[in-house]
Design a protein around this motif. Structure first.
Motif, PDB file in Angstrom:
ATOM      1  N   ASP A 148     -10.153 -18.410 -18.077  1.00  0.00           N
ATOM      2  CA  ASP A 148     -10.739 -18.795 -16.791  1.00  0.00           C
ATOM      3  C   ASP A 148     -12.257 -18.684 -16.776  1.00  0.00           C
ATOM      4  OD1 ASP A 148      -8.275 -19.407 -15.711  1.00  0.00           O
ATOM      5  OD2 ASP A 148      -8.024 -17.439 -14.770  1.00  0.00           O
ATOM      6  N   ASP A 149     -12.821 -17.753 -17.551  1.00  0.00           N
ATOM      7  CA  ASP A 149     -14.274 -17.578 -17.555  1.00  0.00           C
ATOM      8  C   ASP A 149     -14.979 -18.501 -18.547  1.00  0.00           C
ATOM      9  OD1 ASP A 149     -13.388 -16.333 -19.854  1.00  0.00           O
ATOM     10  OD2 ASP A 149     -14.547 -14.497 -19.548  1.00  0.00           O
ATOM     11  N   SER A 150     -14.226 -19.350 -19.245  1.00  0.00           N
ATOM     12  CA  SER A 150     -14.805 -20.311 -20.184  1.00  0.00           C
ATOM     13  C   SER A 150     -15.304 -21.530 -19.421  1.00  0.00           C
ATOM     14  CB  SER A 150     -13.743 -20.739 -21.200  1.00  0.00           C
ATOM     15  OG  SER A 150     -14.242 -21.734 -22.054  1.00  0.00           O
ATOM     16  N   GLY A 182      -8.171 -25.555 -14.035  1.00  0.00           N
ATOM     17  CA  GLY A 182      -8.862 -25.022 -15.196  1.00  0.00           C
ATOM     18  C   GLY A 182      -8.871 -26.027 -16.329  1.00  0.00           C
ATOM     19  N   GLN A 183      -9.157 -25.512 -17.529  1.00  0.00           N
ATOM     20  CA  GLN A 183      -9.326 -26.371 -18.692  1.00  0.00           C
ATOM     21  C   GLN A 183      -8.297 -26.051 -19.771  1.00  0.00           C
ATOM     22  OE1 GLN A 183     -13.510 -25.183 -19.306  1.00  0.00           O
ATOM     23  NE2 GLN A 183     -13.983 -27.367 -19.216  1.00  0.00           N
TER      24      GLN A 183
END
Length: 92
Positions: free
Chosen positions: A60-62, A9-10
């Motif tokens: 997570d949805d970004s 992820g980021q």
């Protein structure tokens, strides 16, 4: 800056942290040049741990555009070599 760790992820990371991360990046590049597999694995893990500790995880949805992409913790020395620029994994 937005940093992506492949497969994880980021995180949002302040640009002010780049200088301290560059030390690990330089160490990683030297170990790769020497073919030091155990050193490479240890330093890659330390670099990723530091990014996780200093950064703020994004949801997570970004899907922000990543300014920096780092290899997964399981990446091989050869896979990381393919990702390197003249400056290493990190700019500067």
């Amino acid at each position: 800056m937005i940093v992506r760790i492949m497969g994880e992820g980021q995180v949002r990371l302040a640009d002010s942290h780049l200088a301290e991360l560059n030390t690990l990046d330089e160490e990683l590049a030297a170990e790769m040049q020497q073919g030091d597999g155990p050193g490479f694995r240890r330093t890659l893990q330390a670099l990723l741990d530091e990014v996780r500790a200093l950064g703020e995880p994004l949801p997570d949805d970004s899907l922000e555009p990543s300014e920096l992409i780092l290899p997964s913790p399981e990446a091989t020395l050869e896979e990381v070599r393919a990702m390197l620029s003249d400056d290493g994994l990190l700019p500067g």
